[in-house]
Scaffold this motif. Structure first.
Motif, mmCIF file in Angstrom:
data_model
loop_
_atom_site.group_PDB
_atom_site.id
_atom_site.type_symbol
_atom_site.label_atom_id
_atom_site.label_comp_id
_atom_site.label_asym_id
_atom_site.label_seq_id
_atom_site.Cartn_x
_atom_site.Cartn_y
_atom_site.Cartn_z
ATOM 1 N N ALA A 37 9.568 -17.047 -18.463
ATOM 2 C CA ALA A 37 9.441 -18.342 -19.309
ATOM 3 C C ALA A 37 10.972 -18.660 -19.336
ATOM 4 N N SER A 38 12.015 -17.952 -19.068
ATOM 5 C CA SER A 38 13.481 -18.436 -19.148
ATOM 6 C C SER A 38 13.695 -19.259 -18.223
ATOM 7 N N PHE A 39 14.427 -20.135 -18.398
ATOM 8 C CA PHE A 39 15.216 -21.202 -17.848
ATOM 9 C C PHE A 39 16.444 -21.669 -18.367
ATOM 10 N N SER A 40 17.816 -21.711 -17.469
ATOM 11 C CA SER A 40 18.889 -22.090 -18.067
ATOM 12 C C SER A 40 19.313 -23.440 -18.059
ATOM 13 N N PHE A 41 19.203 -24.301 -19.186
ATOM 14 C CA PHE A 41 19.366 -25.535 -19.401
ATOM 15 C C PHE A 41 21.051 -25.648 -19.490
ATOM 16 N N SER A 42 21.533 -26.682 -18.987
ATOM 17 C CA SER A 42 22.883 -26.873 -19.136
ATOM 18 C C SER A 42 23.097 -28.017 -19.865
ATOM 19 N N ASP A 43 24.129 -28.033 -21.084
ATOM 20 C CA ASP A 43 24.435 -28.980 -22.038
ATOM 21 C C ASP A 43 25.399 -30.003 -21.067
ATOM 22 N N MET A 44 25.856 -29.501 -20.006
ATOM 23 C CA MET A 44 27.023 -30.292 -19.493
ATOM 24 C C MET A 44 26.401 -31.470 -18.547
ATOM 25 N N TYR A 45 25.304 -31.033 -18.052
ATOM 26 C CA TYR A 45 24.428 -31.924 -17.078
ATOM 27 C C TYR A 45 24.063 -33.244 -17.539
ATOM 28 N N GLU B 188 12.399 -23.090 -26.210
ATOM 29 C CA GLU B 188 11.118 -23.452 -26.587
ATOM 30 C C GLU B 188 10.718 -24.406 -25.368
ATOM 31 N N LEU B 189 11.554 -25.215 -24.731
ATOM 32 C CA LEU B 189 11.205 -26.005 -23.710
ATOM 33 C C LEU B 189 10.876 -25.089 -22.716
ATOM 34 N N ALA B 190 11.503 -24.130 -22.256
ATOM 35 C CA ALA B 190 11.196 -23.473 -21.100
ATOM 36 C C ALA B 190 10.123 -22.755 -21.185
ATOM 37 N N ALA B 191 9.598 -22.232 -22.580
ATOM 38 C CA ALA B 191 8.400 -21.425 -22.855
ATOM 39 C C ALA B 191 7.210 -22.466 -22.612
ATOM 40 N N ILE C 238 6.359 -33.674 -26.080
ATOM 41 C CA ILE C 238 7.275 -33.197 -26.611
ATOM 42 C C ILE C 238 7.807 -33.852 -27.785
ATOM 43 N N MET C 239 7.631 -33.493 -29.065
ATOM 44 C CA MET C 239 8.210 -34.427 -30.353
ATOM 45 C C MET C 239 9.779 -33.925 -30.657
ATOM 46 N N HIS C 240 10.439 -34.728 -30.339
ATOM 47 C CA HIS C 240 12.036 -34.549 -30.537
ATOM 48 C C HIS C 240 12.445 -35.680 -31.909
ATOM 49 N N GLY C 241 11.600 -36.289 -32.408
ATOM 50 C CA GLY C 241 11.645 -36.743 -33.565
ATOM 51 C C GLY C 241 12.989 -37.752 -33.586
ATOM 52 N N PHE C 242 13.597 -38.237 -34.677
ATOM 53 C CA PHE C 242 14.633 -39.202 -34.820
ATOM 54 C C PHE C 242 15.881 -38.651 -35.317
ATOM 55 N N GLY C 243 15.633 -38.295 -36.819
ATOM 56 C CA GLY C 243 17.094 -37.530 -37.270
ATOM 57 C C GLY C 243 18.169 -38.209 -36.877
ATOM 58 N N GLN C 244 19.186 -37.626 -36.291
ATOM 59 C CA GLN C 244 20.571 -37.877 -35.904
ATOM 60 C C GLN C 244 20.440 -38.244 -34.310
ATOM 61 N N LEU D 282 15.181 -31.879 -19.202
ATOM 62 C CA LEU D 282 13.943 -31.909 -18.568
ATOM 63 C C LEU D 282 14.164 -32.377 -17.044
ATOM 64 N N VAL D 283 15.134 -33.368 -16.842
ATOM 65 C CA VAL D 283 15.256 -33.628 -15.502
ATOM 66 C C VAL D 283 16.039 -32.448 -14.757
ATOM 67 N N GLN D 284 16.567 -31.393 -15.356
ATOM 68 C CA GLN D 284 17.086 -30.101 -14.714
ATOM 69 C C GLN D 284 16.050 -29.468 -14.315
ATOM 70 N N HIS D 285 14.712 -29.300 -14.699
ATOM 71 C CA HIS D 285 13.717 -28.282 -14.666
ATOM 72 C C HIS D 285 13.008 -28.554 -13.583
ATOM 73 N N PRO D 286 12.883 -27.684 -12.451
ATOM 74 C CA PRO D 286 12.385 -28.002 -10.951
ATOM 75 C C PRO D 286 10.767 -28.439 -11.200
ATOM 76 N N HIS D 287 10.146 -27.966 -12.382
ATOM 77 C CA HIS D 287 8.739 -28.014 -12.288
ATOM 78 C C HIS D 287 8.179 -29.400 -13.041
ATOM 79 N N VAL D 288 9.439 -30.398 -13.367
ATOM 80 C CA VAL D 288 8.992 -31.831 -14.082
ATOM 81 C C VAL D 288 8.831 -32.786 -13.167
ATOM 82 N N ARG D 289 7.569 -33.257 -13.006
ATOM 83 C CA ARG D 289 7.618 -34.320 -12.083
ATOM 84 C C ARG D 289 8.101 -35.739 -12.766
#
Length: 206
Positions: free
Chosen positions: A79-87, A136-139, A154-160, A171-178
Motif C-alpha cells: 500500500a505504500s507509495f512515496s509521494f513527493s511534496d516537491m513535484y 491514506e491516499l496510497a492505501a 477523495i474529500m479534501h475539504g476547504f479549510g486553508q 495523484l498525478v505522481q501515482h502510476p495507477h491514476v488514470r
C-alpha cells in the motif's frame, strides 16, 4: 380424683417421651458431626500440578504470529507509495481541477465531470496532515485496485486549502491514476475529487 391422676400420669409420660426424642436428635447430630470430622482427620489438601504447555502448540502459535506479522508488513509495503511534496505537475489554472494521463482518452474526464462514474470508495482527508494524507491516499488506491474498484472519491475539504492544493499533484505522481476531475455536487463538489483508478486488466471495467 382418679381422672385427674390419670391425666397427670399421661402428661408425665408425654414429657418424658419428648425429652427422650430431643436427646436422641442431639445424639444423632453429634454423631454425624463427629463422624464427618473423624473422616476428615489426616486428609491433606491436593496440590495443583504444574503442567508445561505442549511444545508443539507453542511452536504453532509462534509460527502463526510470525505469519500474521509478515502478512501485515507485506500489506503495508504493497500500500505504500512515496509521494513527493516537491513535484509540481502542469495542471489547469482555470476552471475545475482536472487531469488525464497520457495515452488516455480525454472523454473519461468529461464522464467524470458528468457523474457517469459513481465512486464505490470514499476517503475523507479532513483534519489530516500532509504525511497522514499521503499514507491514506496510497492505501486507498491499493485497496481500490485489490477490490477491482475503478472510481473513488477523495474529500479534501476547504479549510486553508493546503490539502486541496497538494492533492492533485500527489495523484498525478501515482502510476495507477488514470484521470481525476472536480466531483459533481452529489459527491462533494469543489471540496472533493473523483479519481479514476487503473485496475488490473483481468478485472478491468473499461
Amino acid at each position: 380424683m382418679k381422672a385427674f391422676k390419670k391425666e397427670l400420669k399421661a402428661l408425665k409420660k408425654q414429657t418424658l417421651a419428648s425429652k427422650l426424642n430431643n436427646a436422641g436428635s442431639i445424639d444423632r447430630v453429634e454423631e454425624e458431626t463427629f463422624s464427618f470430622a473423624d473422616a476428615m482427620q489426616g486428609v491433606k489438601p491436593l496440590q495443583q500440578d504444574k503442567i508445561e504447555p505442549d511444545k508443539q502448540v507453542a511452536l504453532f502459535n509462534k509460527r502463526q504470529q510470525a505469519s500474521t506479522a509478515h502478512l501485515t508488513h507485506s500489506k503495508q509495503l504493497a500500500a505504500s507509495f512515496s509521494f513527493s511534496d516537491m513535484y509540481q505537475a502542469a495542471l489547469p489554472q482555470e476552471g475545475p481541477m482536472r487531469y488525464c494521463r497520457d495515452g488516455e482518452s480525454s472523454h473519461i474526464v468529461k464522464q467524470l465531470r458528468r457523474g457517469d462514474y459513481s465512486p464505490e470508495m470514499m476517503l475523507d482527508l479532513h483534519g489530516l496532515t500532509r504525511e497522514m494524507a499521503k499514507a491514506e491516499l496510497a492505501a486507498l488506491i491499493h485497496s481500490a485496485r485489490k477490490s477491482s474498484i475503478d472510481c473513488v472519491s477523495i474529500m479534501h475539504g476547504f479549510g486553508q486549502g493546503v490539502l486541496k492544493a497538494a492533492l492533485p499533484h500527489y495523484l498525478v505522481q501515482h502510476p495507477h491514476v488514470r484521470a481525476f476531475h472536480q466531483a459533481p455536487l452529489e459527491y462533494g463538489g469543489q471540496a472533493a475529487l473523483l479519481v479514476l483508478i487503473d485496475i488490473p486488466l483481468q478485472n478491468n471495467k473499461r
